[in-house]
Write an enzyme that holds these catalytic residues in place. Structure first.
Site, PDB file in Angstrom:
ATOM      1  N   LYS A 227      49.756  32.407 -17.607  1.00 44.18           N
ATOM      2  CA  LYS A 227      50.433  32.645 -16.323  1.00 44.18           C
ATOM      3  C   LYS A 227      51.940  32.464 -16.443  1.00 44.18           C
ATOM      4  O   LYS A 227      52.435  31.868 -17.400  1.00 44.18           O
ATOM      5  CB  LYS A 227      49.842  31.726 -15.254  1.00 44.18           C
ATOM      6  CG  LYS A 227      48.438  32.183 -14.871  1.00 44.18           C
ATOM      7  CD  LYS A 227      47.950  31.604 -13.588  1.00 44.18           C
ATOM      8  CE  LYS A 227      46.602  32.237 -13.255  1.00 44.18           C
ATOM      9  NZ  LYS A 227      45.877  31.552 -12.200  1.00 44.18           N
ATOM     10  N   ARG A 261      39.489  28.613 -16.939  1.00 42.49           N
ATOM     11  CA  ARG A 261      39.411  30.081 -16.977  1.00 42.49           C
ATOM     12  C   ARG A 261      40.516  30.569 -17.905  1.00 42.49           C
ATOM     13  O   ARG A 261      41.694  30.388 -17.609  1.00 42.49           O
ATOM     14  CB  ARG A 261      39.594  30.620 -15.552  1.00 42.49           C
ATOM     15  CG  ARG A 261      39.503  32.127 -15.425  1.00 42.49           C
ATOM     16  CD  ARG A 261      39.736  32.541 -13.978  1.00 42.49           C
ATOM     17  NE  ARG A 261      39.616  33.982 -13.813  1.00 42.49           N
ATOM     18  CZ  ARG A 261      40.592  34.836 -14.048  1.00 42.49           C
ATOM     19  NH1 ARG A 261      41.786  34.413 -14.451  1.00 42.49           N
ATOM     20  NH2 ARG A 261      40.399  36.137 -13.868  1.00 42.49           N
TER      21      ARG A 261
END
Ligand code: 9MG
Length: 283
Positions: A227, A261
């Site tokens: 991210k 995740r």
């Protein structure tokens, strides 16, 4: 360590062992991930990618047909279903893995059980109209994620007075909404939603304060892989964020995450093995 006190999560026909941290592999089936050919090729490629994740140690594969990146084009429920259905079917028939469906659509949530999905991963925490009742009907476990705003605008100017308390309060409220609808607590997971309407400072405070979510009494899922928060910290584009992502996943697990995740399953599994070996000593 399991924050919910539960060591198993029933995911349709399969059971997820939560006695140690589990890895969920990311499988996007959005058009950009299909840029290499027609639908058939794409489905086969998706199966190959899922197979690799499973052989590297993923116990869950998260299949998503809607991109939630800022600026991503919206997709109709039918388009989303058409994208994910063949992939879910191929994985279900060929791999020994729990399939998570990354969706907020009541249509897909209702179809999920029939397709062989084991878990609903909803970044909108069942806030879409009819999503709560659809999830209840499906009987599947649901991951409720926090997001401030909507994907198209969420990174504009996210604001919190106390990000940890506000995320906690939102997830608590969504758990209550689920319980009122008849979804039992043993079917719920929570996720603070890293990068969803949060600045770098918000994300770091949330990661540092992750254990605050323990008292919600649900397994905690965390997604930090590749991210922009990692990119901002290491100063690298997406393909240079592996080490930063694994480091962040380890911090999350150390602060109570039950499931991470990730895109890079093998590297994360290796890191968790090292971490687990020390944990087992009780040291
Ligand atoms: C779909 N998706 C993208 N990022 C995510 C995250 O951090 N958590 C969950 N549950 N889903 C995510």
């Amino acid at each position: 360590m399991v924050n919910s006190g539960r060591v198993e999560l029933c995911c349709g026909e399969r059971v997820l062992d939560l006695s140690s941290p589990q890895v969920m592999g990311v499988l996007n089936v959005t058009p950009d991930s299909f840029s290499d050919g027609g639908l058939f090729l794409s489905v086969e490629n998706a199966l190959l990618a899922a197979d690799e994740m499973v052989s590297e140690g993923a116990s869950i594969v998260d299949v998503g047909g809607e991109s939630t990146r800022p600026g991503a084009a919206s997709v109709s429920p039918q388009q989303e279903l058409d994208r994910v259905m063949p992939v879910v079917e191929r994985i279900k028939n060929n791999l020994d893995v729990i399939i998570s469906l990354d969706t907020s659509s009541p249509l897909l949530i209702r179809e999920a059980g029939r397709l062989g999905v084991g878990l609903i991963n909803d970044v909108r925490a069942l806030t879409v109209e009819d999503a709560l009742s659809s999830a209840c009907t499906s009987g599947l476990p649901v991951c409720l994620m926090h997001m401030q705003g909507a994907p198209s605008t969420m990174q504009g100017k996210p604001q919190y007075i106390d990000v940890v308390e506000e995320v906690f309060g939102f997830l608590d409220e969504r758990i209550t909404a689920c319980l009122s609808e008849g979804i039992t607590k043993d079917k719920l997971l929570v996720d603070p939603g890293f990068g969803f309407g949060k600045s770098l400072d918000h994300n770091l405070r949330l990661l540092g304060g992750l254990s605050r979510l323990d008292s919600l009494g649900c397994p905690i899922l965390v997604g930090v892989s590749r991210k922009s928060m990692i990119g901002e910290l290491v100063g690298k584009p997406v393909d240079g964020r592996l080490i930063g992502s694994v480091a962040a996943a380890l911090i999350a697990v150390e602060r109570g995450a039950d499931i991470v995740r990730v895109h890079d399953v093998g590297a994360t599994v290796d890191a968790l093995k090292v971490y687990g070996a020390v944990r087992e000593l009780g040291a």
